[in-house]
Scaffold this motif. Structure first.
Motif, PDB file in Angstrom:
ATOM      1  N   GLY A   8      64.294  20.943  48.211  1.00  0.00           N
ATOM      2  CA  GLY A   8      63.563  21.783  47.264  1.00  0.00           C
ATOM      3  C   GLY A   8      62.507  22.634  47.943  1.00  0.00           C
ATOM      4  N   ASN A   9      61.828  22.056  48.930  1.00  0.00           N
ATOM      5  CA  ASN A   9      60.805  22.826  49.639  1.00  0.00           C
ATOM      6  C   ASN A   9      61.418  23.976  50.439  1.00  0.00           C
ATOM      7  OD1 ASN A   9      58.764  21.177  48.658  1.00  0.00           O
ATOM      8  ND2 ASN A   9      58.920  19.739  50.380  1.00  0.00           N
ATOM      9  N   ARG A  10      62.580  23.710  51.045  1.00  0.00           N
ATOM     10  CA  ARG A  10      63.238  24.796  51.785  1.00  0.00           C
ATOM     11  C   ARG A  10      63.621  25.936  50.865  1.00  0.00           C
ATOM     12  NH1 ARG A  10      65.723  20.604  54.919  1.00  0.00           N
ATOM     13  NH2 ARG A  10      67.563  20.639  53.563  1.00  0.00           N
ATOM     14  N   ALA A  11      64.162  25.608  49.688  1.00  0.00           N
ATOM     15  CA  ALA A  11      64.530  26.670  48.740  1.00  0.00           C
ATOM     16  C   ALA A  11      63.303  27.455  48.285  1.00  0.00           C
ATOM     17  CB  ALA A  11      65.249  26.062  47.535  1.00  0.00           C
ATOM     18  N   ASP A  12      62.208  26.717  47.962  1.00  0.00           N
ATOM     19  CA  ASP A  12      60.986  27.411  47.542  1.00  0.00           C
ATOM     20  C   ASP A  12      60.428  28.280  48.657  1.00  0.00           C
ATOM     21  OD1 ASP A  12      59.867  24.509  45.644  1.00  0.00           O
ATOM     22  OD2 ASP A  12      61.239  26.135  45.108  1.00  0.00           O
ATOM     23  N   ASN A  13      60.433  27.748  49.875  1.00  0.00           N
ATOM     24  CA  ASN A  13      59.919  28.539  51.000  1.00  0.00           C
ATOM     25  C   ASN A  13      60.774  29.774  51.246  1.00  0.00           C
ATOM     26  OD1 ASN A  13      57.842  26.726  51.458  1.00  0.00           O
ATOM     27  ND2 ASN A  13      59.076  25.473  52.853  1.00  0.00           N
ATOM     28  N   ARG A  14      62.091  29.625  51.042  1.00  0.00           N
ATOM     29  CA  ARG A  14      62.971  30.787  51.242  1.00  0.00           C
ATOM     30  C   ARG A  14      62.628  31.901  50.249  1.00  0.00           C
ATOM     31  NH1 ARG A  14      67.450  28.416  50.223  1.00  0.00           N
ATOM     32  NH2 ARG A  14      67.580  27.443  52.271  1.00  0.00           N
ATOM     33  N   TRP A  15      62.448  31.529  48.979  1.00  0.00           N
ATOM     34  CA  TRP A  15      62.097  32.545  47.986  1.00  0.00           C
ATOM     35  C   TRP A  15      60.711  33.129  48.266  1.00  0.00           C
ATOM     36  CZ3 TRP A  15      65.374  34.891  45.021  1.00  0.00           C
ATOM     37  CH2 TRP A  15      66.552  34.250  44.656  1.00  0.00           C
ATOM     38  N   ASP A  16      59.779  32.277  48.705  1.00  0.00           N
ATOM     39  CA  ASP A  16      58.438  32.786  49.016  1.00  0.00           C
ATOM     40  C   ASP A  16      58.482  33.770  50.177  1.00  0.00           C
ATOM     41  OD1 ASP A  16      56.867  29.578  48.320  1.00  0.00           O
ATOM     42  OD2 ASP A  16      57.403  31.237  46.995  1.00  0.00           O
ATOM     43  N   ARG A  17      59.278  33.470  51.204  1.00  0.00           N
ATOM     44  CA  ARG A  17      59.363  34.396  52.336  1.00  0.00           C
ATOM     45  C   ARG A  17      59.968  35.732  51.909  1.00  0.00           C
ATOM     46  NH1 ARG A  17      60.917  29.675  55.112  1.00  0.00           N
ATOM     47  NH2 ARG A  17      63.109  30.213  54.911  1.00  0.00           N
ATOM     48  N   ARG A  18      60.987  35.679  51.056  1.00  0.00           N
ATOM     49  CA  ARG A  18      61.572  36.936  50.584  1.00  0.00           C
ATOM     50  C   ARG A  18      60.557  37.749  49.791  1.00  0.00           C
ATOM     51  NH1 ARG A  18      67.433  34.633  48.385  1.00  0.00           N
ATOM     52  NH2 ARG A  18      68.304  34.134  50.442  1.00  0.00           N
ATOM     53  N   ALA A  19      59.830  37.073  48.893  1.00  0.00           N
ATOM     54  CA  ALA A  19      58.811  37.788  48.125  1.00  0.00           C
ATOM     55  C   ALA A  19      57.730  38.361  49.038  1.00  0.00           C
ATOM     56  CB  ALA A  19      58.194  36.843  47.091  1.00  0.00           C
ATOM     57  N   ASP A  20      57.342  37.578  50.063  1.00  0.00           N
ATOM     58  CA  ASP A  20      56.331  38.083  50.997  1.00  0.00           C
ATOM     59  C   ASP A  20      56.834  39.294  51.760  1.00  0.00           C
ATOM     60  OD1 ASP A  20      55.178  34.734  51.816  1.00  0.00           O
ATOM     61  OD2 ASP A  20      54.616  36.087  50.194  1.00  0.00           O
ATOM     62  N   ARG A  21      58.118  39.259  52.165  1.00  0.00           N
ATOM     63  CA  ARG A  21      58.664  40.431  52.876  1.00  0.00           C
ATOM     64  C   ARG A  21      58.665  41.660  51.985  1.00  0.00           C
ATOM     65  NH1 ARG A  21      62.305  36.636  55.234  1.00  0.00           N
ATOM     66  NH2 ARG A  21      63.894  37.076  53.664  1.00  0.00           N
ATOM     67  N   ARG A  22      59.037  41.473  50.707  1.00  0.00           N
ATOM     68  CA  ARG A  22      59.019  42.623  49.804  1.00  0.00           C
ATOM     69  C   ARG A  22      57.601  43.159  49.633  1.00  0.00           C
ATOM     70  NH1 ARG A  22      62.963  39.547  46.926  1.00  0.00           N
ATOM     71  NH2 ARG A  22      61.352  38.646  45.607  1.00  0.00           N
ATOM     72  N   ASP A  23      56.638  42.246  49.449  1.00  0.00           N
ATOM     73  CA  ASP A  23      55.256  42.704  49.293  1.00  0.00           C
ATOM     74  C   ASP A  23      54.750  43.388  50.550  1.00  0.00           C
ATOM     75  OD1 ASP A  23      54.396  39.718  47.389  1.00  0.00           O
ATOM     76  OD2 ASP A  23      55.326  41.597  46.769  1.00  0.00           O
ATOM     77  N   ASN A  24      55.116  42.854  51.725  1.00  0.00           N
ATOM     78  CA  ASN A  24      54.672  43.480  52.975  1.00  0.00           C
ATOM     79  C   ASN A  24      55.264  44.869  53.153  1.00  0.00           C
ATOM     80  OD1 ASN A  24      53.126  41.251  53.680  1.00  0.00           O
ATOM     81  ND2 ASN A  24      54.813  40.239  54.741  1.00  0.00           N
ATOM     82  N   ARG A  25      56.550  45.014  52.771  1.00  0.00           N
ATOM     83  CA  ARG A  25      57.149  46.351  52.865  1.00  0.00           C
ATOM     84  C   ARG A  25      56.430  47.334  51.963  1.00  0.00           C
ATOM     85  NH1 ARG A  25      62.184  43.530  53.346  1.00  0.00           N
ATOM     86  NH2 ARG A  25      62.517  43.635  51.095  1.00  0.00           N
TER      87      ARG A  25
END
Length: 342
Positions: free
Chosen positions: A164-181
């Motif tokens: 569960g933590n890996r899945a949550d971290n994966r979604w968080d990283r994607r959201a962070d990449r979108r926000d950074n872009r």
């Protein structure tokens, strides 16, 4: 016939002749207009027919293209079926291998647990017979089994939590990449507008800055105290020399950075301080006039162009599409990069 009658008859004939001459061109023009109108009507009708024919031809071509596309699709479908079958077969084989690996791991864990349990029991038996006579062996084995089951449950819970933590971290990283872009785009946009405003202000205030710099550089006798001594030291050459080996440092690889951010190196037209002044290729050791390295030509943020920071009296200065490193107290060109800007 009297003379009066003769004159009246000749006047009427002349009037009739004049009327005939004037009516003939009018009839000719009217007939020409009608012929022109008929020709225009025929031309419009012919053009309308031609447009209708072209429309029908386009429709026919569209139908032929659609039919050819459908035929190609039908021809490709039988070839795609074996590919799908092969993919399904590979997926089934992969799933079987995954299931076999899981079964093998479970069997190995069971064997390991059984061996550990037997070892603990053997160690307990070797510890003495007093416990065996009192029935402690059975209680001890039951407690060991309970501890094994508890450890297995805890291990499974930790695995589920990690998944569960890996899945949550994966979604968080994607959201962070979108926000950074999005943030980087906004920053680039703001920097672009700031640079345009700076260039506009620098061009408006350039003449005033150049005049102020000329006055400042020619007031050497008015300075007193530390300020005068510091400027005097710079003029005598008592400062750290510029090191041109900065090009060996990969942090200042401005060519690679320019290839990735080309628009950042487009600063617009260069306005020379003198009218009718033309570009001259300058070399190291050349002495510039003070108006050429006024504050309107300074590069205030060298790192944004991957240039090294300056110190002492040195300043990075734009000169047309070149970049010059100028000693602002002597006007000497210390370093130069040709064709730096676009």
């Amino acid at each position: 016939m009297t003379i009066k009658q003769l004159l009246e008859a000749s006047g009427l004939s002349a009037l009739a002749a004049v009327l005939a001459f004037t009516a003939a061109p009018a009839q000719a023009e009217a007939s020409a207009d009608t012929q022109r109108a008929e020709r225009d009507r025929d031309a419009r009708q012919q053009a309308r027919q031609n447009r209708g024919q072209r429309r029908e031809a386009r429709r026919a071509n569209r139908g032929q293209r659609q039919q050819a596309r459908q035929e190609r699709r039908q021809a490709q479908r039988p070839a795609a079926a074996p590919v799908r079958q092969q993919r399904q077969v590979r997926q089934n084989v992969r799933q079987e291998r995954r299931g076999n690996r899981q079964d093998f791991r479970e069997e190995r864990r069971q064997v390991q647990r059984q061996v550990a349990r037997e070892n603990r029991r053997e160690q307990f038996r070797r510890g003495g017979g007093e416990g065996r006579r009192m029935g402690v062996n059975r209680n001890y084995t039951q407690r060991i089994d309970r501890e094994d089951r508890r450890l297995i449950q805890q291990r499974e819970q930790r695995r589920a939590e990690r998944r569960g933590n890996r899945a949550d971290n994966r979604w968080d990283r994607r959201a962070d990449r979108r926000d950074n872009r999005a943030d980087r785009r906004a920053d680039r946009r703001d920097n672009r507008w700031d640079r345009r405003a700076d260039r506009r202000d620098a061009y408006r205030e350039g003449r005033r800055d150049a005049r102020r710099d000329w006055r400042r550089n020619n007031r050497s006798d008015r300075y007193v105290g530390n300020r005068y001594d510091r400027r005097g030291d710079y003029r005598r050459g008592d400062y750290r020399r510029w090191n041109r080996k900065w090009r060996d440092n990969r942090r200042y690889n401005w060519r690679h950075y320019r290839n990735n951010y080309r628009n950042h190196y487009r600063l617009g037209r260069y306005y020379a301080p003198y009218r009718n002044y033309r570009y001259n290729r300058l070399n190291i050791g050349f002495f510039l006039d003070t108006v050429f390295f006024g504050s309107r030509y300074w590069i205030n943020d060298p790192w944004s162009y991957r240039l090294p920071e300056v110190y002492g009296p040195y300043r990075w200065v734009r000169y047309y599409d070149d970049v010059l490193l100028v000693n602002t107290y002597t006007g000497q060109v210390v370093d130069v990069i040709y064709d730096f800007f676009w």
